[in-house]
Design a protein around this motif. Structure first.
Motif, PDB file in Angstrom:
ATOM      1  N   UNK A  48       0.689  -0.934  -0.260  1.00 10.03           N
ATOM      2  CA  UNK A  48       0.075  -0.193   0.356  1.00 10.03           C
ATOM      3  C   UNK A  48       0.737   1.052  -0.067  1.00 10.03           C
ATOM      4  N   UNK A  49       0.372   2.051  -1.041  1.00 12.02           N
ATOM      5  CA  UNK A  49       1.230   3.493  -1.046  1.00 12.02           C
ATOM      6  C   UNK A  49       0.149   4.916  -1.349  1.00 12.02           C
ATOM      7  N   UNK A  50       0.914   5.700  -0.958  1.00  9.93           N
ATOM      8  CA  UNK A  50       0.260   6.978  -0.670  1.00  9.93           C
ATOM      9  C   UNK A  50       1.522   8.126  -1.161  1.00  9.93           C
ATOM     10  N   UNK A  51       0.427   9.100  -1.378  1.00 10.09           N
ATOM     11  CA  UNK A  51       1.656  10.477  -2.103  1.00 10.09           C
ATOM     12  C   UNK A  51       2.419  10.911  -0.774  1.00 10.09           C
ATOM     13  N   UNK A  52       3.443  10.921  -1.458  1.00  8.59           N
ATOM     14  CA  UNK A  52       4.381  11.505  -0.110  1.00  8.59           C
ATOM     15  C   UNK A  52       4.597  11.857   0.558  1.00  8.59           C
ATOM     16  N   UNK A  54       1.508  12.680   2.194  1.00  8.89           N
ATOM     17  CA  UNK A  54       0.769  12.388   2.901  1.00  8.89           C
ATOM     18  C   UNK A  54       1.033  10.839   3.981  1.00  8.89           C
ATOM     19  N   UNK A  55       2.135  10.640   3.472  1.00 16.46           N
ATOM     20  CA  UNK A  55       2.779   9.701   4.483  1.00 16.46           C
ATOM     21  C   UNK A  55       2.800   8.917   5.677  1.00 16.46           C
ATOM     22  N   UNK A  56       3.445  10.420   6.072  1.00 24.06           N
ATOM     23  CA  UNK A  56       3.946  10.632   7.904  1.00 24.06           C
ATOM     24  C   UNK A  56       1.796  10.615   7.925  1.00 24.06           C
ATOM     25  N   UNK A  57       1.464  11.122   7.667  1.00 24.82           N
ATOM     26  CA  UNK A  57       0.154  11.073   8.180  1.00 24.82           C
ATOM     27  C   UNK A  57      -0.475   9.429   8.465  1.00 24.82           C
ATOM     28  N   UNK A  58      -0.268   9.174   7.005  1.00 26.80           N
ATOM     29  CA  UNK A  58      -0.485   7.261   7.072  1.00 26.80           C
ATOM     30  C   UNK A  58      -0.670   6.588   7.972  1.00 26.80           C
ATOM     31  N   UNK A  59       1.488   7.259   8.301  1.00 28.85           N
ATOM     32  CA  UNK A  59       1.931   6.245   9.599  1.00 28.85           C
ATOM     33  C   UNK A  59       1.054   6.086  10.215  1.00 28.85           C
ATOM     34  N   UNK A  60       0.286   7.378  10.718  1.00 27.58           N
ATOM     35  CA  UNK A  60       0.581   8.019  12.373  1.00 27.58           C
ATOM     36  C   UNK A  60      -1.153   7.872  12.357  1.00 27.58           C
ATOM     37  N   UNK A  61      -2.474   7.022  11.413  1.00 27.57           N
ATOM     38  CA  UNK A  61      -3.332   6.431  11.300  1.00 27.57           C
ATOM     39  C   UNK A  61      -2.732   5.079  11.434  1.00 27.57           C
ATOM     40  N   UNK A  62      -2.333   4.766  10.723  1.00 26.73           N
ATOM     41  CA  UNK A  62      -1.618   3.089  10.842  1.00 26.73           C
ATOM     42  C   UNK A  62      -1.776   2.801  12.221  1.00 26.73           C
ATOM     43  N   UNK A  63      -0.799   3.446  13.022  1.00 28.19           N
ATOM     44  CA  UNK A  63       0.347   3.502  14.795  1.00 28.19           C
ATOM     45  C   UNK A  63      -1.520   3.757  15.177  1.00 28.19           C
TER      46      UNK A  63
END
Length: 68
Positions: A48-52, A54-63
């Protein structure tokens, strides 16, 4: 694009994609075709990839969901 998760489990991938979409992100599922070609025996995980940006936000959501 930046990869934020990888798995061979299609149910987990669907769950992670839903989490990211619900957070307002635009995730993309990579390697879906190679998984189909190999017969879904689990050799090649899908990513699963996101725009660069958005990456920090995506990692926070997953965490926050315990999926990091």
């Amino acid at each position: 694009m930046e990869v934020v998760a990888a798995s061979n489990n299609t149910i987990r991938l669907s769950f992670l994609m839903a989490l990211l979409r619900d957070a307002g992100l635009s995730p993309v599922l990579l390697d879906q075709n190679i998984a189909s070609v190999e017969g879904n025996i689990g050799i090649f995980p899908c990513r699963i990839a996101v725009a660069i940006d958005e990456a920090a936000h995506a990692r926070r959501v997953l965490a926050d969901a315990g999926e990091a």
